[in-house]
Design a protein around this motif. Structure first.
Motif, short mmCIF file in Angstrom:
data_model
loop_
_atom_site.label_atom_id
_atom_site.label_comp_id
_atom_site.label_asym_id
_atom_site.label_seq_id
_atom_site.Cartn_x
_atom_site.Cartn_y
_atom_site.Cartn_z
N GLN A 1 0.83 -1.20 0.00
CA GLN A 1 0.00 0.00 0.00
C GLN A 1 0.87 1.25 0.00
N LEU B 1 -5.84 -6.08 -7.45
CA LEU B 1 -5.30 -5.92 -6.10
C LEU B 1 -4.75 -4.52 -5.89
N LEU C 1 -7.64 -2.18 -5.38
CA LEU C 1 -8.27 -2.45 -4.09
C LEU C 1 -7.43 -1.89 -2.94
N LEU C 2 -6.12 -2.09 -3.01
CA LEU C 2 -5.24 -1.56 -1.96
C LEU C 2 -5.25 -0.04 -1.95
N CYS D 1 -8.50 1.10 -0.37
CA CYS D 1 -8.42 0.95 1.09
C CYS D 1 -7.55 2.03 1.71
N GLU D 2 -6.47 2.37 1.05
CA GLU D 2 -5.57 3.43 1.55
C GLU D 2 -6.31 4.76 1.65
N VAL E 1 -9.20 1.92 5.22
CA VAL E 1 -9.66 0.57 5.53
C VAL E 1 -8.45 -0.32 5.73
N ASP E 2 -8.40 -1.02 6.85
CA ASP E 2 -7.37 -2.02 7.09
C ASP E 2 -7.85 -3.29 6.41
N VAL E 3 -7.30 -3.58 5.25
CA VAL E 3 -7.81 -4.66 4.40
C VAL E 3 -7.73 -6.02 5.09
N LEU E 4 -6.65 -6.29 5.80
CA LEU E 4 -6.53 -7.59 6.47
C LEU E 4 -7.49 -7.71 7.65
N ALA F 1 -10.39 -6.13 7.83
CA ALA F 1 -11.72 -6.27 7.22
C ALA F 1 -11.94 -7.70 6.74
N LEU F 2 -10.91 -8.30 6.15
CA LEU F 2 -11.03 -9.68 5.67
C LEU F 2 -11.21 -10.64 6.83
#
Length: 106
Positions: A2, A67, A70-71, A74-75, A79-82, A84-85
Motif C-alpha cells: 500500500q 489488487l 483495491l489496496l 483501502c488506503e 480501511v485495514d484490508v486484512l 476487514a477480511l
C-alpha cells in the motif's frame, strides 16, 4: 505494498484522481478485464488457464491490477484490508457453520 502504491501515485501527482469513486470504478473495470479472460472458456478450459504462458501472464496482470486498485481504495478510505477480511471470515464462519459439504464464501 500500500505504501509503495501510494508513493508511486504521489510521485506522479495522481492523488487528485484517486478518489473513492474513481478507484471503485477502476477496480470494477479491472475485475471485468479478469472476467473477460474466462468469458468463453468451458469450466475445464478455465481450470487450465495457467498452463499457457500467454494466458497465465494475462491472468497475473489482471489480478495485480485488481489488487492494486483495491489496496489504493483501502488506503484512501483508511480501511485495514486484512482486518476487514478477518472480520468477514469470522462473520461467514458463524453464518455458514461447517456441514462437511464445502460451501463457498459469499
Amino acid at each position: 505494498m500500500q505504501r509503495r502504491l501510494a508513493e508511486f501515485a504521489a510521485a506522479r501527482d495522481w492523488g487528485r484522481y484517486h478518489t473513492p469513486k474513481n478507484l471503485a470504478a477502476a477496480l470494477s473495470v479491472e475485475a471485468g478485464e479478469l472476467v473477460e479472460i474466462f468469458q468463453w472458456l468451458t469450466p475445464e478450459e478455465s481450470a487450465r488457464v495457467m498452463e499457457r504462458p500467454e494466458s497465465a501472464q494475462r491472468v497475473e496482470d489482471e489480478v495485480a491490477d485488481v489488487l492494486s486498485y483495491l489496496l489504493q481504495f483501502c488506503e484512501v478510505l483508511g480501511v485495514d484490508v486484512l482486518k476487514a477480511l478477518a472480520a468477514k471470515i469470522e462473520r461467514n464462519e458463524k453464518r455458514f457453520p461447517t456441514t462437511g459439504t464445502g460451501h463457498s464464501m459469499k
